[in-house]
Design a protein around this motif. Sequence first.
Motif, mmCIF file in Angstrom:
data_model
loop_
_atom_site.group_PDB
_atom_site.id
_atom_site.type_symbol
_atom_site.label_atom_id
_atom_site.label_comp_id
_atom_site.label_asym_id
_atom_site.label_seq_id
_atom_site.Cartn_x
_atom_site.Cartn_y
_atom_site.Cartn_z
ATOM 1 N N VAL A 18 0.876 -1.180 0.000
ATOM 2 C CA VAL A 18 0.000 0.000 0.000
ATOM 3 C C VAL A 18 0.905 1.220 0.000
ATOM 4 C CG1 VAL A 18 -1.758 1.342 1.220
ATOM 5 C CG2 VAL A 18 -1.882 -1.155 1.229
ATOM 6 N N PRO A 45 -4.925 8.499 1.200
ATOM 7 C CA PRO A 45 -4.585 8.098 -0.167
ATOM 8 C C PRO A 45 -4.137 9.300 -1.011
ATOM 9 C CG PRO A 45 -6.964 8.242 0.103
ATOM 10 C CD PRO A 45 -6.362 8.500 1.459
ATOM 11 N N PHE A 89 -12.446 -3.612 12.442
ATOM 12 C CA PHE A 89 -11.858 -2.547 11.630
ATOM 13 C C PHE A 89 -11.202 -1.529 12.544
ATOM 14 C CE2 PHE A 89 -15.499 -4.041 9.105
ATOM 15 C CZ PHE A 89 -14.876 -4.304 7.888
ATOM 16 N N GLY A 90 -10.209 -0.827 12.019
ATOM 17 C CA GLY A 90 -9.569 0.199 12.823
ATOM 18 C C GLY A 90 -9.027 1.339 11.987
ATOM 19 N N ALA A 122 -4.440 5.653 8.326
ATOM 20 C CA ALA A 122 -5.116 4.762 7.392
ATOM 21 C C ALA A 122 -6.217 3.996 8.106
ATOM 22 C CB ALA A 122 -4.107 3.779 6.790
ATOM 23 N N SER A 123 -7.220 3.586 7.324
ATOM 24 C CA SER A 123 -8.255 2.673 7.804
ATOM 25 C C SER A 123 -7.906 1.282 7.292
ATOM 26 C CB SER A 123 -9.626 3.083 7.255
ATOM 27 O OG SER A 123 -9.961 4.387 7.671
ATOM 28 N N GLY A 124 -8.367 0.243 7.967
ATOM 29 C CA GLY A 124 -8.117 -1.109 7.489
ATOM 30 C C GLY A 124 -8.736 -2.140 8.393
ATOM 31 N N ARG A 125 -8.441 -3.414 8.073
ATOM 32 C CA ARG A 125 -8.952 -4.495 8.912
ATOM 33 C C ARG A 125 -8.033 -4.655 10.114
ATOM 34 N NH1 ARG A 125 -10.817 -8.737 4.230
ATOM 35 N NH2 ARG A 125 -12.374 -7.322 3.316
ATOM 36 N N ASN A 154 -12.500 -7.384 -1.972
ATOM 37 C CA ASN A 154 -13.597 -6.531 -1.516
ATOM 38 C C ASN A 154 -14.916 -7.284 -1.691
ATOM 39 O OD1 ASN A 154 -14.545 -6.211 -4.141
ATOM 40 N ND2 ASN A 154 -13.843 -4.100 -4.351
ATOM 41 N N PHE A 192 -7.394 -6.713 -3.940
ATOM 42 C CA PHE A 192 -6.624 -5.482 -3.738
ATOM 43 C C PHE A 192 -5.615 -5.714 -2.621
ATOM 44 C CE2 PHE A 192 -8.260 -3.691 0.279
ATOM 45 C CZ PHE A 192 -9.352 -4.533 0.502
ATOM 46 N N ASP A 193 -4.596 -4.879 -2.566
ATOM 47 C CA ASP A 193 -3.613 -4.951 -1.485
ATOM 48 C C ASP A 193 -4.089 -4.036 -0.367
ATOM 49 O OD1 ASP A 193 -2.208 -6.471 -3.262
ATOM 50 O OD2 ASP A 193 -0.591 -5.024 -3.606
ATOM 51 N N GLY A 194 -4.259 -4.609 0.818
ATOM 52 C CA GLY A 194 -4.812 -3.794 1.896
ATOM 53 C C GLY A 194 -4.168 -4.087 3.234
ATOM 54 N N PHE A 195 -4.451 -3.201 4.192
ATOM 55 C CA PHE A 195 -3.860 -3.297 5.524
ATOM 56 C C PHE A 195 -4.586 -4.290 6.422
ATOM 57 C CE2 PHE A 195 -2.686 1.247 4.659
ATOM 58 C CZ PHE A 195 -1.313 1.066 4.706
#
Lengths: 401, 129
Positions: free
Chosen positions: B14, B28, B81-82, B92-95, B116, B122-125
């Motif tokens: 990310v 972003p 989520f956090g 950032a927001s993410g799982r 999603n 997608f690449d995510g946190f």
Amino acid sequence: MRKVSIVGIGHTVFGNLSEFDLVDVMGFASGNALDDAGIRDNRKIVEQVFVANMGGGILNHQTGIASSLVSRMDMEPAMAELIENGPASGASAVKMGYMAIASGLVDVVMVTGGELMRTVTGWEGTDFVASLLHSEAEYNYGLTLPAYGGMFTRMYMERYGLTERDLGLVAVKDHQNGEKNPFAHVRVPCTIDAIHDNENAHVINNYIAEPLRMYGMCPVSDGAASLILCANDSPKMKYFTKQKPILISGVGSATDTHCVHNRKDPLILDAVRLAAEKAYKMAELKPDDISFAELHDAFVILELAISEEVGFFERGKAGDAIRNGVTAINGAKPINTSGGLKSKGHPVGATGVSQVFELVKQLREQGEEGRQVKDPKHGMAVNFGGFGNNVVAIICSKGEV
Amino acid sequence: MIDFSAYGVQTPVVNAVKCPSCGKLFYPAPMICSGCGERRDPSGIIFKDWETVSLSGECTLLAWTRVYALPEGYEMQYLLFGIVEFPNGLRASGRLNVDQPVTGMKVNAEVEVMENSKGKEFDGFVFGS
Ligand SMILES: [Zn+2]
């Protein structure tokens, strides 16, 4: 600028209307507004129609809704546009109606907001609203508006010592008002014992997005609301003798960062404060002058946070107000006299129009038994789009034309 | 379809972006720098695209929730989520994947390939302990 008044109001019941067509539902509310204004037979004096809707294209596979509504109501050749501003589409459309008249372009406008959300499953409805979040940095993760509502609620509780019981009291107060509103979606009584104090309370009031429980969130609703606006100085005002006109005295809106995480202090709702400040300035009023308000309680915490941000209470003190009954119908500052989004329901495109409908109804003193504010002079509506990234505030006032 | 992955191991990432004029970091990516007004051109044709800075590692948990209303087909009972803040000030927001989350705790941001709700990768946190 010209002064603009609301001269007719219409509403459908909020609830499950998924067996009906979206434009028919909007048309029914519009017809009620024309009748209330006394211009059913003179409806062609409406020169401009603004339609508020967020999901017609996605949920109902219908576009060009404004043109469709005009034709279905036999109101051609009125000009017509759709206003999409997320869950604040409704108040945005009222604002556009105000602007069209104040600018001198037209004299009479119809504003109709409507939404049919129950045509899809609960998750699909939530996912549709979540499409307003940042696609890459928020939506992708499965983040939704309730998730941000939950995070906001926890931050507020941890900072200001608000309790889950306090949140429950907001729902109880909203249901007390909504129960008496014939248009409300959820008209069942709700007691603090049943949703919090009782040992089995959490069976019916389970967590949705911790620490937000089911009774901390609005239902998913269908419905529509409509208003007729006219310039105070227009000769066409002669058509509107049936009701006492209610002045649109203040209009304001503002935006904030798209991503919630990019706000320096995520508990500070800049767009709410700025929208309200603009509306106060235009109306030449202060928070203390407002007799009652409709605040966008999609999550009950938002009623509290918005009431602070618009200056009714000090930051962190709205919990005292709900505990002391200040915001109850007979309190010093009644909030969500309609039942709010919590009890009345939240058909997203309709909500802002419905909030202003309630301001007019209260200012005309036409509220039902037990939910009429005593001698109201000014009412404020705050319609909250995104998670606070686009907010519209409208003040209506009783007054001479 | 040609499998380009054979040419090199794809590491999920990310990226934040860095304004080439004033050095301000964003996540972003915006299209204009709030610090100096420099424009970003994702095509790199008219203006330079901006340098990317991968975001991961230790960060602080600012807010969190446990969500029980999940899309049909999800096996788990809930998702966490956090919102976090990195030492460079970016957020950032993410799982979230922590047993007992506490606001203010240190967590570690890892980047994973995830899907999603429409099944798009997608690449995510994931913020873990
Ligand atoms: Zn810069």
